[in-house]
Design a protein around this motif. Sequence first.
Motif, PDB file in Angstrom:
ATOM      1  N   GLY A   1       0.843  -0.929  -0.087  1.00 12.82           N
ATOM      2  CA  GLY A   1      -0.162  -0.018   0.189  1.00 12.82           C
ATOM      3  C   GLY A   1       0.886   1.147  -0.152  1.00 12.82           C
ATOM      4  N   GLU A   2       0.136   2.336  -0.112  1.00  8.50           N
ATOM      5  CA  GLU A   2       0.761   3.611  -0.021  1.00  8.50           C
ATOM      6  C   GLU A   2       1.756   3.781   1.078  1.00  8.50           C
ATOM      7  OE1 GLU A   2      -0.283   8.150  -1.100  1.00  8.50           O
ATOM      8  OE2 GLU A   2      -1.565   7.293   0.577  1.00  8.50           O
ATOM      9  N   ILE A   3       2.956   4.152   1.054  1.00 12.80           N
ATOM     10  CA  ILE A   3       3.856   4.353   2.279  1.00 12.80           C
ATOM     11  C   ILE A   3       3.550   5.868   2.746  1.00 12.80           C
ATOM     12  CG2 ILE A   3       6.319   4.451   3.080  1.00 12.80           C
ATOM     13  CD1 ILE A   3       6.914   2.431   0.992  1.00 12.80           C
ATOM     14  N   GLN A   4       3.537   5.911   4.241  1.00  9.85           N
ATOM     15  CA  GLN A   4       3.317   7.193   4.697  1.00  9.85           C
ATOM     16  C   GLN A   4       4.646   7.280   5.735  1.00  9.85           C
ATOM     17  OE1 GLN A   4      -1.337   8.644   4.627  1.00  9.85           O
ATOM     18  NE2 GLN A   4      -0.352   7.690   6.782  1.00  9.85           N
ATOM     19  N   GLU A   5       5.119   8.394   5.789  1.00  7.02           N
ATOM     20  CA  GLU A   5       6.304   8.782   6.840  1.00  7.02           C
ATOM     21  C   GLU A   5       5.375   9.338   8.106  1.00  7.02           C
ATOM     22  OE1 GLU A   5       9.254   8.037   6.607  1.00  7.02           O
ATOM     23  OE2 GLU A   5       9.397   7.717   4.828  1.00  7.02           O
ATOM     24  N   THR A   6       5.676   8.196   9.249  1.00  4.79           N
ATOM     25  CA  THR A   6       4.876   8.692  10.192  1.00  4.79           C
ATOM     26  C   THR A   6       5.638   8.980  11.757  1.00  4.79           C
ATOM     27  OG1 THR A   6       3.116   7.190   9.427  1.00  4.79           O
ATOM     28  CG2 THR A   6       2.979   7.633  11.811  1.00  4.79           C
ATOM     29  N   THR A   7       5.430  10.072  12.572  1.00  8.67           N
ATOM     30  CA  THR A   7       5.999  10.275  13.864  1.00  8.67           C
ATOM     31  C   THR A   7       4.860  10.375  14.735  1.00  8.67           C
ATOM     32  OG1 THR A   7       7.890  11.418  12.586  1.00  8.67           O
ATOM     33  CG2 THR A   7       7.506  11.808  14.725  1.00  8.67           C
ATOM     34  N   LEU A   8       5.044   9.686  15.921  1.00  5.59           N
ATOM     35  CA  LEU A   8       3.837   9.646  16.640  1.00  5.59           C
ATOM     36  C   LEU A   8       4.437   9.674  17.969  1.00  5.59           C
ATOM     37  CD1 LEU A   8       1.511   7.454  15.102  1.00  5.59           C
ATOM     38  CD2 LEU A   8       1.004  10.022  15.389  1.00  5.59           C
ATOM     39  N   THR A   9       3.877  10.320  18.894  1.00  5.74           N
ATOM     40  CA  THR A   9       3.933  10.064  20.467  1.00  5.74           C
ATOM     41  C   THR A   9       2.526   9.347  20.951  1.00  5.74           C
ATOM     42  OG1 THR A   9       5.585  11.987  20.889  1.00  5.74           O
ATOM     43  CG2 THR A   9       4.396  11.043  22.846  1.00  5.74           C
ATOM     44  N   VAL A  10       2.813   8.252  21.832  1.00  4.45           N
ATOM     45  CA  VAL A  10       1.509   7.394  22.013  1.00  4.45           C
ATOM     46  C   VAL A  10       1.565   7.049  23.359  1.00  4.45           C
ATOM     47  CG1 VAL A  10       0.121   5.494  21.416  1.00  4.45           C
ATOM     48  CG2 VAL A  10       1.557   6.413  19.612  1.00  4.45           C
ATOM     49  N   ALA A  11       0.495   7.418  24.197  1.00  2.54           N
ATOM     50  CA  ALA A  11       0.513   7.110  25.855  1.00  2.54           C
ATOM     51  C   ALA A  11       0.144   5.766  26.125  1.00  2.54           C
ATOM     52  CB  ALA A  11      -0.168   8.189  26.285  1.00  2.54           C
ATOM     53  N   ASP A  12       0.200   5.373  27.282  1.00  2.00           N
ATOM     54  CA  ASP A  12      -0.053   3.671  27.362  1.00  2.00           C
ATOM     55  C   ASP A  12      -1.605   3.369  27.120  1.00  2.00           C
ATOM     56  OD1 ASP A  12      -0.930   5.194  29.685  1.00  2.00           O
ATOM     57  OD2 ASP A  12       0.664   4.374  31.176  1.00  2.00           O
ATOM     58  N   GLY A  13      -2.487   4.547  27.512  1.00  3.56           N
ATOM     59  CA  GLY A  13      -3.679   4.317  27.198  1.00  3.56           C
ATOM     60  C   GLY A  13      -4.119   4.632  25.759  1.00  3.56           C
ATOM     61  N   GLY A  14      -3.500   4.855  24.942  1.00  2.00           N
ATOM     62  CA  GLY A  14      -3.805   5.180  23.456  1.00  2.00           C
ATOM     63  C   GLY A  14      -3.836   6.561  22.806  1.00  2.00           C
ATOM     64  N   ALA A  15      -4.039   7.584  23.774  1.00  2.00           N
ATOM     65  CA  ALA A  15      -3.834   8.950  23.201  1.00  2.00           C
ATOM     66  C   ALA A  15      -2.687   9.241  22.543  1.00  2.00           C
ATOM     67  CB  ALA A  15      -4.015   9.786  24.680  1.00  2.00           C
ATOM     68  N   SER A  16      -2.777   9.983  21.597  1.00  3.88           N
ATOM     69  CA  SER A  16      -1.659   9.958  20.613  1.00  3.88           C
ATOM     70  C   SER A  16      -1.842  11.474  20.013  1.00  3.88           C
ATOM     71  CB  SER A  16      -1.667   8.708  19.487  1.00  3.88           C
ATOM     72  OG  SER A  16      -2.030   7.488  19.932  1.00  3.88           O
ATOM     73  N   SER A  17      -0.431  11.643  19.353  1.00  2.34           N
ATOM     74  CA  SER A  17      -0.255  13.093  18.577  1.00  2.34           C
ATOM     75  C   SER A  17       1.115  12.950  17.790  1.00  2.34           C
ATOM     76  CB  SER A  17      -0.306  14.343  19.503  1.00  2.34           C
ATOM     77  OG  SER A  17      -0.065  15.462  19.033  1.00  2.34           O
ATOM     78  N   GLY A  18       0.982  13.445  16.522  1.00  3.76           N
ATOM     79  CA  GLY A  18       1.981  13.442  15.589  1.00  3.76           C
ATOM     80  C   GLY A  18       1.568  14.015  14.339  1.00  3.76           C
ATOM     81  N   THR A  19       2.448  13.309  13.472  1.00  7.55           N
ATOM     82  CA  THR A  19       2.175  13.635  11.933  1.00  7.55           C
ATOM     83  C   THR A  19       2.168  12.343  11.113  1.00  7.55           C
ATOM     84  OG1 THR A  19       4.558  14.017  11.611  1.00  7.55           O
ATOM     85  CG2 THR A  19       3.392  16.002  12.324  1.00  7.55           C
ATOM     86  N   VAL A  20       1.621  12.526   9.803  1.00 10.18           N
ATOM     87  CA  VAL A  20       1.728  11.572   8.887  1.00 10.18           C
ATOM     88  C   VAL A  20       2.141  12.456   7.765  1.00 10.18           C
ATOM     89  CG1 VAL A  20       0.233   9.803   9.836  1.00 10.18           C
ATOM     90  CG2 VAL A  20      -0.559  11.560   8.157  1.00 10.18           C
ATOM     91  N   ARG A  21       2.959  11.597   6.697  1.00  9.56           N
ATOM     92  CA  ARG A  21       3.281  12.224   5.393  1.00  9.56           C
ATOM     93  C   ARG A  21       3.582  11.483   4.266  1.00  9.56           C
ATOM     94  NH1 ARG A  21       5.893  17.326   4.593  1.00  9.56           N
ATOM     95  NH2 ARG A  21       7.337  17.630   2.800  1.00  9.56           N
ATOM     96  N   ALA A  22       2.553  11.887   3.473  1.00  8.34           N
ATOM     97  CA  ALA A  22       2.521  10.852   2.133  1.00  8.34           C
ATOM     98  C   ALA A  22       2.622  11.960   0.624  1.00  8.34           C
ATOM     99  CB  ALA A  22       1.145  10.285   2.158  1.00  8.34           C
ATOM    100  N   ASN A  23       3.431  11.265   0.010  1.00 12.06           N
ATOM    101  CA  ASN A  23       3.439  12.155  -1.329  1.00 12.06           C
ATOM    102  C   ASN A  23       3.969  13.735  -1.173  1.00 12.06           C
ATOM    103  OD1 ASN A  23       2.794   9.861  -2.897  1.00 12.06           O
ATOM    104  ND2 ASN A  23       0.515  10.613  -2.635  1.00 12.06           N
TER     105      ASN A  23
END
Length: 417
Positions: free
Chosen positions: A81-103
Amino acid sequence: MAPVTRNRGPKGAGLALVAVGTIAALGLAGCGFGGDDDEPRPTEEAAEPVDAAPLLEEALADLADYPALTADGQVATSVGGEIQETTLTVADGGASSGTVRANGVEAEMIAADDKIFLRADEEFWLDKGVFGPDSDQFGGTWVRSSTGQAGINPQNTLAPPALAAILEEIGLEGDEAVEENLDDTRAYKIDLNGERNQLWVDAETNQILRIEIEELIPEGGESGPQVRLDLAQADEAAAEQLYTSLTTTTEEELTGSRDARIEVSWDGQPAMECDDGPHCTWSGTVRDAGASGSGTVLVRMDVTFSQEEIGEEECSDNGSLEAGGTLALSCDANYNIVTSEPQTYEDIQGEARLSTRGLSADQQEEMLAALAEQREATLAGDTGDAEDAEGAQDGEGTDGGEGADGTEEGTEETEGE
């Protein structure tokens, strides 16, 4: 441009709508991850292999206890599938924040309470082939999204205890771990079951440095993304900062969010009628016009009736549209003009605007409550069963409440003359 439909007629006449527009979705190309040049290099003097089982067991136990982690690398919704560059911070309960980059186009990403939101320029959504009644408002706005649109749902795949459980479930393929040079760090490579499943553990700290998993399937799921991610532990200070940022965003920025998970469109032709008063009614049915919608989307209809002599009257309706389903909407407005003799008002026009909402007021309160609860558990070191990381395979939660409050300009317009 959004489809436009116009009607005009004398008082009491049913008004037929005309002019239908269609938009073709953009296709998405995909490819595999990088080749041999990306592989870690063996150390100059090969060390003796070590027993993989206790090394993996310790690394997974450590991972499961992280208050949060950072993940940086490549994600594809599926193999090829399409590849995305992904950078995330994810807490133990699932709360997350970051970026995804494609094309070459980047989107901000947040996730909490079984919901995913993206914020990106219009180009990102065009590249995803996303169309809707208010898609021209998606650029620069938080938009509730599906796992497929985001590329990954970090809540059920990358939350530390959830990720540890997934990797444990994959299991070992070999008995030995071989020492390698991973970005100038001594690491042990561990082969997991499957052709392309492996991870690297720091030889000094026994923490997982990188995972390469062909299909990272969440608990209870049937499929998952292909990932190559560098991992690192995030401390409690980073986790607290994550929760603070997510809470602020939820309170201040998600009120006007939209929803891209379903392609909302009129089903057939809406109808407009005007009786004595004049008392005008607009009714129509909206549907999921796409083939891959998910969840339940809050839809709002705002209607303006207008006539040169008597001015404007407005009405609205809203409801919840389920993926693959339909939703009937109707509202009316009464000019209630009282005259000594009956009057006939011709050329009353109607204009209906459809729009979506990413959160109802009740859902916003639920999301804030979930963040507060997770924050308390994380800072107390109590991950429990990571409830918010389970059962969130599609990035969907309970869509409680149908009140899509407020309206904004730039939505799809359907006009009656």
